[in-house]
Scaffold this motif. Structure first.
Motif, PDB file in Angstrom:
ATOM      1  N   SER A 152       0.840  -1.507  -0.126  1.00 52.22           N
ATOM      2  CA  SER A 152       0.141  -0.436   0.527  1.00 52.22           C
ATOM      3  C   SER A 152       1.020   1.210   0.365  1.00 52.22           C
ATOM      4  CB  SER A 152      -0.726  -0.174   1.519  1.00 52.22           C
ATOM      5  OG  SER A 152      -2.278  -0.412   0.880  1.00 52.22           O
ATOM      6  N   LEU A 153       2.117   1.534   0.858  1.00 49.53           N
ATOM      7  CA  LEU A 153       3.084   2.372   0.861  1.00 49.53           C
ATOM      8  C   LEU A 153       3.650   2.401  -1.180  1.00 49.53           C
ATOM      9  CD1 LEU A 153       4.985   1.981   3.833  1.00 49.53           C
ATOM     10  CD2 LEU A 153       2.611   3.606   3.920  1.00 49.53           C
ATOM     11  N   LYS A 154       4.012   1.595  -1.452  1.00 55.38           N
ATOM     12  CA  LYS A 154       4.258   1.661  -2.771  1.00 55.38           C
ATOM     13  C   LYS A 154       2.993   2.370  -3.103  1.00 55.38           C
ATOM     14  CE  LYS A 154       8.445  -0.215  -2.188  1.00 55.38           C
ATOM     15  NZ  LYS A 154       9.696   0.553  -3.021  1.00 55.38           N
ATOM     16  N   ARG A 155       2.445   1.785  -3.467  1.00 58.50           N
ATOM     17  CA  ARG A 155       1.022   2.767  -4.403  1.00 58.50           C
ATOM     18  C   ARG A 155       0.640   3.822  -3.686  1.00 58.50           C
ATOM     19  NH1 ARG A 155      -5.255   0.300  -4.333  1.00 58.50           N
ATOM     20  NH2 ARG A 155      -5.538   2.335  -4.810  1.00 58.50           N
ATOM     21  N   LEU A 156       1.067   4.558  -2.398  1.00 57.60           N
ATOM     22  CA  LEU A 156       0.792   5.556  -1.860  1.00 57.60           C
ATOM     23  C   LEU A 156       1.880   6.681  -2.783  1.00 57.60           C
ATOM     24  CD1 LEU A 156      -0.426   5.626   1.440  1.00 57.60           C
ATOM     25  CD2 LEU A 156      -1.617   6.581  -0.924  1.00 57.60           C
ATOM     26  N   GLU A 157       3.738   6.404  -3.027  1.00 56.84           N
ATOM     27  CA  GLU A 157       4.791   6.647  -3.817  1.00 56.84           C
ATOM     28  C   GLU A 157       4.390   7.229  -4.494  1.00 56.84           C
ATOM     29  OE1 GLU A 157       8.858   5.536  -0.598  1.00 56.84           O
ATOM     30  OE2 GLU A 157       7.673   3.663  -1.880  1.00 56.84           O
ATOM     31  N   LYS A 158       3.616   6.449  -5.230  1.00 58.49           N
ATOM     32  CA  LYS A 158       3.474   5.964  -6.625  1.00 58.49           C
ATOM     33  C   LYS A 158       2.430   7.545  -6.623  1.00 58.49           C
ATOM     34  CE  LYS A 158       4.229   1.533  -8.434  1.00 58.49           C
ATOM     35  NZ  LYS A 158       3.641   0.342  -8.841  1.00 58.49           N
ATOM     36  N   GLN A 159       1.774   7.280  -6.217  1.00 59.61           N
ATOM     37  CA  GLN A 159       0.998   8.963  -6.011  1.00 59.61           C
ATOM     38  C   GLN A 159       1.706  10.237  -5.501  1.00 59.61           C
ATOM     39  OE1 GLN A 159      -2.473   7.907  -4.103  1.00 59.61           O
ATOM     40  NE2 GLN A 159      -2.914   5.715  -5.643  1.00 59.61           N
ATOM     41  N   GLY A 160       2.754   9.990  -5.049  1.00 63.44           N
ATOM     42  CA  GLY A 160       3.643  11.682  -4.495  1.00 63.44           C
ATOM     43  C   GLY A 160       3.528  11.182  -3.682  1.00 63.44           C
ATOM     44  N   PHE A 161       2.804  10.281  -2.421  1.00 61.44           N
ATOM     45  CA  PHE A 161       3.826  10.342  -0.681  1.00 61.44           C
ATOM     46  C   PHE A 161       5.025   9.680  -0.611  1.00 61.44           C
ATOM     47  CE2 PHE A 161      -0.283  10.398  -0.842  1.00 61.44           C
ATOM     48  CZ  PHE A 161      -1.389  10.888  -0.492  1.00 61.44           C
ATOM     49  N   GLU A 162       5.568  10.458   0.507  1.00 61.87           N
ATOM     50  CA  GLU A 162       6.773  10.346   0.692  1.00 61.87           C
ATOM     51  C   GLU A 162       6.940   9.143   1.772  1.00 61.87           C
ATOM     52  OE1 GLU A 162      11.295  12.344   2.162  1.00 61.87           O
ATOM     53  OE2 GLU A 162       9.391  13.643   1.657  1.00 61.87           O
ATOM     54  N   VAL A 163       7.502   8.331   1.918  1.00 64.73           N
ATOM     55  CA  VAL A 163       7.813   6.824   3.003  1.00 64.73           C
ATOM     56  C   VAL A 163       8.949   7.073   3.493  1.00 64.73           C
ATOM     57  CG1 VAL A 163       6.886   5.250   3.576  1.00 64.73           C
ATOM     58  CG2 VAL A 163       5.639   5.823   1.869  1.00 64.73           C
ATOM     59  N   THR A 164       9.076   7.166   4.766  1.00 62.00           N
ATOM     60  CA  THR A 164      10.357   6.714   5.454  1.00 62.00           C
ATOM     61  C   THR A 164      10.204   5.577   6.169  1.00 62.00           C
ATOM     62  OG1 THR A 164      10.651   8.855   6.241  1.00 62.00           O
ATOM     63  CG2 THR A 164      11.703   7.399   7.516  1.00 62.00           C
ATOM     64  N   LEU A 165      11.014   4.461   6.265  1.00 60.76           N
ATOM     65  CA  LEU A 165      10.793   2.998   6.627  1.00 60.76           C
ATOM     66  C   LEU A 165      12.234   2.913   7.700  1.00 60.76           C
ATOM     67  CD1 LEU A 165      10.245   0.574   3.827  1.00 60.76           C
ATOM     68  CD2 LEU A 165       9.003   1.393   5.489  1.00 60.76           C
ATOM     69  N   LEU A 166      11.532   3.279   9.066  1.00 59.18           N
ATOM     70  CA  LEU A 166      12.424   2.722   9.828  1.00 59.18           C
ATOM     71  C   LEU A 166      12.902   1.781   9.987  1.00 59.18           C
ATOM     72  CD1 LEU A 166      10.388   4.437  12.756  1.00 59.18           C
ATOM     73  CD2 LEU A 166      12.028   5.566  11.208  1.00 59.18           C
ATOM     74  N   PRO A 167      14.485   1.650  10.421  1.00 58.50           N
ATOM     75  CA  PRO A 167      15.609   0.208  10.324  1.00 58.50           C
ATOM     76  C   PRO A 167      15.081  -0.282  11.541  1.00 58.50           C
ATOM     77  CG  PRO A 167      16.319   1.736  11.345  1.00 58.50           C
ATOM     78  CD  PRO A 167      15.444   2.636  10.450  1.00 58.50           C
ATOM     79  N   VAL A 168      15.448  -1.106  11.693  1.00 61.21           N
ATOM     80  CA  VAL A 168      14.168  -2.121  13.476  1.00 61.21           C
ATOM     81  C   VAL A 168      15.419  -2.798  13.966  1.00 61.21           C
ATOM     82  CG1 VAL A 168      12.152  -2.956  11.754  1.00 61.21           C
ATOM     83  CG2 VAL A 168      13.654  -4.658  11.851  1.00 61.21           C
ATOM     84  N   GLY A 169      16.983  -3.171  13.573  1.00 57.60           N
ATOM     85  CA  GLY A 169      17.552  -3.591  14.319  1.00 57.60           C
ATOM     86  C   GLY A 169      17.926  -5.470  14.262  1.00 57.60           C
ATOM     87  N   PRO A 170      18.592  -5.757  15.002  1.00 58.68           N
ATOM     88  CA  PRO A 170      18.471  -6.849  14.644  1.00 58.68           C
ATOM     89  C   PRO A 170      17.774  -8.011  15.621  1.00 58.68           C
ATOM     90  CG  PRO A 170      20.594  -5.954  16.205  1.00 58.68           C
ATOM     91  CD  PRO A 170      19.782  -5.149  15.848  1.00 58.68           C
ATOM     92  N   THR A 171      17.227  -7.322  16.964  1.00 59.08           N
ATOM     93  CA  THR A 171      16.261  -7.985  17.820  1.00 59.08           C
ATOM     94  C   THR A 171      14.800  -7.306  16.451  1.00 59.08           C
ATOM     95  OG1 THR A 171      15.919  -6.159  19.069  1.00 59.08           O
ATOM     96  CG2 THR A 171      17.373  -8.214  19.979  1.00 59.08           C
ATOM     97  N   GLY A 172      14.926  -6.885  15.658  1.00 56.85           N
ATOM     98  CA  GLY A 172      13.058  -6.622  14.836  1.00 56.85           C
ATOM     99  C   GLY A 172      12.306  -5.237  15.971  1.00 56.85           C
ATOM    100  N   THR A 173      12.284  -4.460  15.807  1.00 54.82           N
ATOM    101  CA  THR A 173      11.579  -3.625  17.187  1.00 54.82           C
ATOM    102  C   THR A 173      11.815  -2.373  16.644  1.00 54.82           C
ATOM    103  OG1 THR A 173      11.160  -2.635  19.348  1.00 54.82           O
ATOM    104  CG2 THR A 173      12.525  -3.266  18.717  1.00 54.82           C
TER     105      THR A 173
END
Length: 394
Positions: free
Chosen positions: A105-126
Motif C-alpha cells: 500500500s505504501l508503494k502504491r502511495l509513493e507512486k501518487q507522490g507520497f514520501e515514505v520513511t521506513l524505520l530500521p528495526v535493528g537485529p531484534t526486530g523493533t
C-alpha cells in the motif's frame, strides 16, 4: 499431524463454530432488510460489534467489519493518505518489516507522490518511540507500525509510539493481526487511532476481519455500493463470519492469561532445544515476543527442503509469512534484521497455540535436528563451511 503454523491460520474454535451455525441456519436474513428475519440478523451483527468493542475498549460504532486484515490495512492507509493530501501533508512513517499489505500500500502511495520513511528495526526486530519522534515532520500525515511482527514475533512499543503520535497530532495505525486475541489491547490507553485485525488468527473463520477507527477520524471507502458499515464498506455483511469472529475474540480475551502462560512455556522449551543445533540463530527478540512464535535460521540449508521433510515427519511449519510462501526471495523481515541472504533462505517458523501439547514439542525437538543434519550432509555449501572454504555466518 502436529500443527505448528498458527501464525498463518488457526483452527476454528468450538465457540466460534457454535456462534456461526445459528447465523447460517436461523439468522440468515440480510441485516439491511426491514422485515423480522433481516432485523434478527441485524441484532446479531450489533451484538458482535459490541462484543469486539468490549475486547478493544472502544465504542461499537468505531468497529468497521472487513474481509480481513489486508483490507483493513489498505483502508486505513489509503484513508489517512487521502486526509493528508487534503491538508497538504504527504509524508508517512512505517517500518522496514511490515506485512506486505502495508508495504505494498505504501508503494502504491509513493507512486501518487507520497514520501515514505521506513524505520530500521535493528537485529531484534523493533523500533523505539524515539525513532518515530525523530522521524515525524510537519508534513507527516500517518505513522503505521505493526503491533507484533508476523514472522519473528517481536512485540513493538505501541503505547509509547501512540503517545508520541498523539502529542504530535499525527494519525497512528497499527496492524495488530498477529497480536489480537493473544496480547492485551486497549486502543484508548495505547493512543491508537486505527487498528487492523483478522478473525482467522485467533480461532475465528477466514475471510472476515475488522478495522477499528477512532471516532472523528475520516475514512475513505474502498468498495462503493450500498450503505453498509455506515456507508464506509459497501456489501452485505458476512453475518455468520462476523458472529463467529466476535465469539472467538471474546473467548480468546477471556482466557488470554492462561493461554499465554501455557503457550509461552511451550515456546521457551522449543527455543531452548533448537538453540542446541550448531550454527543456528533465533530471530526476533528473545523475550519480548509473541507467546507462540519461534523463528530460527539454520546455516547451510534451504528452508523449503526443511519444510517438506518436516511435513513428511508429521509437522506443519512455515518459513515465514504464508502470504509470500510461494516466493523464491528471502524474507524481507529477516533481511531487515540483518540476516545475510544465504542465512535467510534457511529459516523456519514454528507458531504455537494453546491447543499444542508438550509431547508435540518433544517430537519437534527430535525431528528438526535430524532433518537439519540430513540436509547439511547433502549440502555442498555446508561442506565448504566445514572445510573452511567459506566462513560461518552464524
Amino acid at each position: 499431524m502436529i500443527y505448528a503454523d498458527n501464525a498463518a491460520t488457526t483452527k476454528m474454535s468450538p465457540v466460534a463454530l457454535a456462534a456461526m451455525l445459528p447465523a447460517l441456519e436461523d439468522n440468515y436474513g440480510n441485516p439491511s432488510s426491514l422485515h423480522s428475519v433481516g432485523q434478527h440478523a441485524a441484532e446479531l451483527l450489533q451484538s458482535a460489534r459490541e462484543a469486539m468493542a468490549r475486547c478493544l475498549n472502544c465504542k461499537p460504532r468505531e468497529i468497521l467489519f472487513t474481509s480481513g486484515g489486508s483490507e483493513a490495512d489498505n483502508q486505513a492507509l489509503l484513508s489517512a493518505a487521502e486526509l493528508g493530501r487534503l491538508k497538504g501533508k504527504k509524508h508517512i512513517i512505517s517500518t522496514a518489516f511490515e506485512h506486505h499489505a502495508v508495504l505494498h500500500s505504501l508503494k502504491r502511495l509513493e507512486k501518487q507522490g507520497f514520501e515514505v520513511t521506513l524505520l530500521p528495526v535493528g537485529p531484534t526486530g523493533t523500533v523505539t518511540a524515539q525513532q518515530v519522534k525523530e522521524a515525524i515532520r510537519p508534513d507527516t500525515c500517518l505513522v503505521t507500525v505493526m503491533y507484533a511482527n508476523n514472522e519473528i514475533g517481536s512485540i513493538l512499543p505501541i503505547e509509547e509510539i501512540g503517545a508520541v503520535c498523539r502529542e504530535a497530532g499525527v494519525l497512528f495505525h497499527t496492524d495488530a493481526v498477529q497480536a489480537t486475541g493473544h496480547l492485551p489491547i486497549d486502543v484508548k490507553a495505547q493512543h491508537i487511532d486505527m487498528l487492523s485485525l483478522s478473525g482467522h488468527k485467533f480461532h475465528g473463520p477466514k475471510g472476515v476481519g475488522a478495522l477499528y477507527v477512532r471516532q472523528g477520524v475520516p475514512i475513505t471507502s474502498l468498495i462503493e455500493g450500498g450503505a453498509q458499515e455506515r456507508g464506509k464498506r459497501a456489501g452485505t455483511e458476512n453475518v455468520p463470519g462476523i458472529a463467529a469472529m466476535a465469539a472467538a475474540l471474546e473467548d480468546a480475551c477471556a482466557h488470554m492469561e492462561e493461554n499465554r502462560a501455557k503457550v509461552t512455556a511451550l515456546r521457551d522449551k522449543l527455543i531452548a532445544g533448537l538453540s542446541q543445533i550448531p550454527h543456528s540463530a533465533l530471530n526476533g527478540d528473545p523475550v519480548n515476543r509473541l507467546p507462540g512464535n519461534v523463528n530460527f535460521c539454520f546455516e547451510g540449508i534451504e528452508g523449503e527442503s526443511l519444510l517438506l521433510l518436516l511435513d513428511d515427519a508429521g509437522i506443519c511449519a512455515s518459513s515465514g509469512s504464508a502470504c509470500t510462501s510461494g516466493s523464491l526471495d528471502p524474507s524481507h523481515v529477516l533481511l531487515a534484521i540483518g540476516r545475510p541472504h544465504e542465512v535467510a533462505h534457511g529459516s523456519l517458523r514454528l507458531s504455537l497455540s494453546e491447543w499444542n501439547q508438550p509431547w508435540e514439542i518433544d517430537h519437534i525437538l527430535r525431528e528438526v535436528p535430524r532433518v537439519v543434519a540430513y540436509l547439511r550432509s547433502m549440502s555442498p555449501v555446508w561442506k565448504d563451511l566445514e572445510s573452511g572454504k567459506k566462513q560461518f555466518m552464524l
